[in-house]
Design a protein around this motif. Structure first.
Motif, PDB file in Angstrom:
ATOM      1  N   ILE A  62       0.818  -1.118  -0.009  1.00  0.00           N
ATOM      2  CA  ILE A  62       0.032   0.118   0.088  1.00  0.00           C
ATOM      3  C   ILE A  62       1.045   1.340   0.126  1.00  0.00           C
ATOM      4  O   ILE A  62       0.589   2.151  -0.773  1.00  0.00           O
ATOM      5  N   ARG A  63       2.042   1.079   0.746  1.00  0.00           N
ATOM      6  CA  ARG A  63       2.941   2.500   0.559  1.00  0.00           C
ATOM      7  C   ARG A  63       4.307   1.964   0.741  1.00  0.00           C
ATOM      8  O   ARG A  63       4.521   0.791   1.564  1.00  0.00           O
ATOM      9  N   SER A  64       5.381   2.201  -0.069  1.00  0.00           N
ATOM     10  CA  SER A  64       6.604   2.040   0.400  1.00  0.00           C
ATOM     11  C   SER A  64       7.479   3.341   0.079  1.00  0.00           C
ATOM     12  O   SER A  64       6.863   4.535   0.027  1.00  0.00           O
ATOM     13  N   TYR A  65       8.669   3.268   0.152  1.00  0.00           N
ATOM     14  CA  TYR A  65       9.516   4.608   0.624  1.00  0.00           C
ATOM     15  C   TYR A  65       9.341   5.353  -0.771  1.00  0.00           C
ATOM     16  O   TYR A  65       9.692   6.598  -0.734  1.00  0.00           O
ATOM     17  N   GLN A  66       8.891   4.708  -2.144  1.00  0.00           N
ATOM     18  CA  GLN A  66       8.962   5.461  -3.342  1.00  0.00           C
ATOM     19  C   GLN A  66       7.514   6.293  -3.274  1.00  0.00           C
ATOM     20  O   GLN A  66       7.734   7.478  -3.985  1.00  0.00           O
ATOM     21  N   GLY A  67       6.580   5.733  -2.654  1.00  0.00           N
ATOM     22  CA  GLY A  67       5.162   6.452  -2.771  1.00  0.00           C
ATOM     23  C   GLY A  67       4.202   5.628  -2.308  1.00  0.00           C
ATOM     24  O   GLY A  67       4.439   4.158  -2.061  1.00  0.00           O
ATOM     25  N   ASP A  68       2.719   5.671  -2.690  1.00  0.00           N
ATOM     26  CA  ASP A  68       1.691   4.915  -2.561  1.00  0.00           C
ATOM     27  C   ASP A  68       1.703   3.745  -3.675  1.00  0.00           C
ATOM     28  O   ASP A  68       2.124   4.117  -4.827  1.00  0.00           O
ATOM     29  N   GLY A  69       1.012   2.907  -3.339  1.00  0.00           N
ATOM     30  CA  GLY A  69       0.749   1.747  -4.316  1.00  0.00           C
ATOM     31  C   GLY A  69       0.054   1.618  -5.528  1.00  0.00           C
ATOM     32  O   GLY A  69      -0.235   0.920  -6.154  1.00  0.00           O
ATOM     33  N   VAL A  70      -0.870   2.831  -5.447  1.00  0.00           N
ATOM     34  CA  VAL A  70      -1.381   3.211  -6.844  1.00  0.00           C
ATOM     35  C   VAL A  70      -0.715   4.239  -7.565  1.00  0.00           C
ATOM     36  O   VAL A  70      -0.585   3.874  -8.863  1.00  0.00           O
ATOM     37  N   THR A  71      -0.025   5.165  -7.126  1.00  0.00           N
ATOM     38  CA  THR A  71       0.782   6.091  -8.103  1.00  0.00           C
ATOM     39  C   THR A  71       1.952   5.285  -8.509  1.00  0.00           C
ATOM     40  O   THR A  71       2.311   5.550  -9.595  1.00  0.00           O
ATOM     41  N   TYR A  72       2.662   4.533  -7.625  1.00  0.00           N
ATOM     42  CA  TYR A  72       3.855   3.669  -8.061  1.00  0.00           C
ATOM     43  C   TYR A  72       3.400   2.299  -7.879  1.00  0.00           C
ATOM     44  O   TYR A  72       3.725   1.517  -7.129  1.00  0.00           O
ATOM     45  N   PHE A  73       2.689   2.010  -8.903  1.00  0.00           N
ATOM     46  CA  PHE A  73       2.098   0.597  -9.069  1.00  0.00           C
ATOM     47  C   PHE A  73       2.937  -0.457  -9.595  1.00  0.00           C
ATOM     48  O   PHE A  73       4.024  -0.036 -10.235  1.00  0.00           O
ATOM     49  N   ASN A  74       2.631  -1.679  -9.307  1.00  0.00           N
ATOM     50  CA  ASN A  74       3.406  -2.975 -10.189  1.00  0.00           C
ATOM     51  C   ASN A  74       3.186  -3.091 -11.501  1.00  0.00           C
ATOM     52  O   ASN A  74       1.967  -3.383 -11.764  1.00  0.00           O
ATOM     53  N   PRO A  75       3.840  -2.676 -12.486  1.00  0.00           N
ATOM     54  CA  PRO A  75       3.405  -2.693 -13.799  1.00  0.00           C
ATOM     55  C   PRO A  75       3.245  -3.969 -14.274  1.00  0.00           C
ATOM     56  O   PRO A  75       2.254  -4.336 -15.209  1.00  0.00           O
ATOM     57  N   VAL A  76       3.667  -5.171 -13.687  1.00  0.00           N
ATOM     58  CA  VAL A  76       3.709  -6.438 -14.208  1.00  0.00           C
ATOM     59  C   VAL A  76       2.175  -6.924 -13.721  1.00  0.00           C
ATOM     60  O   VAL A  76       1.516  -7.530 -14.683  1.00  0.00           O
ATOM     61  N   ALA A  77       1.918  -6.653 -12.456  1.00  0.00           N
ATOM     62  CA  ALA A  77       0.594  -7.031 -11.748  1.00  0.00           C
ATOM     63  C   ALA A  77      -0.413  -6.342 -12.536  1.00  0.00           C
ATOM     64  O   ALA A  77      -1.509  -7.071 -12.734  1.00  0.00           O
ATOM     65  N   VAL A  78      -0.500  -4.959 -12.849  1.00  0.00           N
ATOM     66  CA  VAL A  78      -1.475  -4.367 -13.427  1.00  0.00           C
ATOM     67  C   VAL A  78      -1.807  -4.904 -15.150  1.00  0.00           C
ATOM     68  O   VAL A  78      -2.817  -5.159 -15.546  1.00  0.00           O
ATOM     69  N   ALA A  79      -0.607  -5.173 -15.784  1.00  0.00           N
ATOM     70  CA  ALA A  79      -0.585  -5.666 -17.295  1.00  0.00           C
ATOM     71  C   ALA A  79      -1.380  -7.138 -17.024  1.00  0.00           C
ATOM     72  O   ALA A  79      -2.054  -7.589 -17.880  1.00  0.00           O
ATOM     73  N   GLY A 115      -1.681  -1.465  -4.949  1.00  0.00           N
ATOM     74  CA  GLY A 115      -1.482  -1.235  -3.564  1.00  0.00           C
ATOM     75  C   GLY A 115      -2.351  -0.407  -2.869  1.00  0.00           C
ATOM     76  O   GLY A 115      -1.950   0.664  -2.787  1.00  0.00           O
ATOM     77  N   ALA A 116      -3.673  -0.708  -2.565  1.00  0.00           N
ATOM     78  CA  ALA A 116      -4.773   0.118  -2.091  1.00  0.00           C
ATOM     79  C   ALA A 116      -5.421  -0.328  -1.044  1.00  0.00           C
ATOM     80  O   ALA A 116      -5.630  -1.548  -0.877  1.00  0.00           O
ATOM     81  N   ASP A 117      -5.954   0.642   0.010  1.00  0.00           N
ATOM     82  CA  ASP A 117      -6.852   0.131   1.159  1.00  0.00           C
ATOM     83  C   ASP A 117      -8.203  -0.569   0.360  1.00  0.00           C
ATOM     84  O   ASP A 117      -8.445  -0.163  -0.577  1.00  0.00           O
ATOM     85  N   TRP A 118      -8.883  -1.389   1.084  1.00  0.00           N
ATOM     86  CA  TRP A 118     -10.052  -1.985   0.839  1.00  0.00           C
ATOM     87  C   TRP A 118     -11.065  -1.127   0.633  1.00  0.00           C
ATOM     88  O   TRP A 118     -12.191  -1.125  -0.162  1.00  0.00           O
TER      89      TRP A 118
END
Length: 348
Positions: A120-137, A188-191
């Protein structure tokens, strides 16, 4: 982990293009038929394009001076795209995603678990703004189906050697359906986030009817020093469109991807519109000894977008040219090639 995100979302694209055509005819009839199928894989994972197209042309001479022509075109395609998030597509994210994050979650021994790593959050930012491109693809869906049908009928009558009359009518229909779905485990986002299990569907339909009445004329002069051609044309264009879109989120299952089920509706809307156009066009071309050229045209348009107090617009143009390289006294200057002075003026 030195994750090469660009490599993870890139693949070799393979294209298959199949085409078949038949043509022939005799004194009374000419025909042409073609069918094509294209299957093209994208260079980004889970992208591709498939298209089927067909065309049929038929010319039938009812008499020596009367021609009837039919044109039929049909196209159907499927475009597979990736979902975009935060204004970025998959490939853009692959360039900026931190390379020391893994594609998959790891167990205590450092082995991939098969679940995508989407904090949901990493040192780079939140999990929507900095998403996993392989997962979304791989988990997201964005498919666009498109179909277009076009029919054209033309009747042509040759009055004499220099006057021809044509009447043309064309029908066009085009429809697009786009479906999107983004499951919870792709980001990576809250429910309670509005993008959890988000589904969207959009439909649009465009249709138009076009007509054209034309009298074309060629040069009536027997003296070949003079050449005259032109046309008088009257055309109409009647078109309309309609669309509808619905977006839902927090759908209770990743297997159900229809936004019209009983889920939280983000947005729903529809619209429609119509356009009308009538035009009259006249153009005349004159040429003397293939050296002195003159052309003039005038066009009158009335469009439904113009105000009722000024519905018609008049547009005109004039052109004059002198091909001085063809003058007898210029023949020795071969380096001129085809040289011309020209001047034109017009209002659009």
């Amino acid at each position: 982990a030195n994750t090469d995100w660009l490599k993870e979302i890139t693949q070799n694209g393979t294209s298959n293009d199949h085409y078949f055509s038949v043509s022939g005819g005799g004194e009374k009839t000419r025909y042409f038929t073609s069918f094509g199928y294209l299957d093209e894989g994208g260079t980004t994972i889970n992208t591709g394009y498939k298209r089927f197209s067909s065309r049929i042309n038929l010319d039938y001479f009812l008499s020596r001076n009367l021609l009837f022509q039919i044109k039929f075109n049909y196209t159907s395609s499927l475009t597979e795209k990736n979902v975009e998030l935060s204004g970025r597509n998959i490939r853009e994210m692959a360039y900026i995603k931190s390379p020391n994050m893994t594609v998959y979650e790891l167990d205590v021994n450092g082995n991939p678990t098969g679940e995508y790593f989407t904090p949901i959050r990493s040192y780079q930012g939140d999990g929507v703004t900095y998403f996993n491109p392989v997962a979304v693809a791989n988990l997201g869906r964005r498919d666009e189906n498109f179909s277009k049908l076009e029919n054209t009928f033309m009747l042509q009558y040759r009055v004499n050697d220099w006057i021809t009359l044509r009447e043309t009518i064309s029908f066009q229909y085009a429809g697009t359906k786009e479906k999107r779905f983004l499951p919870y485990n792709a980001i990576g986002a809250d429910w309670l986030d509005w993008q959890i299990n988000k589904a969207e569907e959009g439909n649009s339909l465009n249709q138009s009817i076009q007509t054209e009445t034309q009298m074309a004329f060629g040069s009536p002069f027997k003296n070949k020093d003079h050449e005259l051609s032109g046309a008088l044309t009257w055309s109409t264009d009647q078109s309309g469109y309609e669309w509808i879109n619905i977006q839902s989120n927090k759908i209770p299952s990743t297997d159900i991807q229809d936004p019209a089920i009983n889920a939280a509706i983000n947005w729903i809307g529809n619209g429609s519109g119509e356009n009308r156009l009538v035009s009259g066009l006249s153009n005349i071309n004159y040429k003397f000894k293939d050296r002195y050229l003159f052309q003039t045209n005038i066009r009158a348009d009335a469009h439904s977008s113009f105000g009722s107090n000024n519905r018609w617009g008049m547009f005109y143009g004039v052109f004059a040219g002198w091909r001085f390289s063809s003058e007898p006294f210029m023949k020795s200057l071969t380096w001129l090639g085809e040289s011309m002075f020209r001047a034109s003026y017009g209002v659009a």
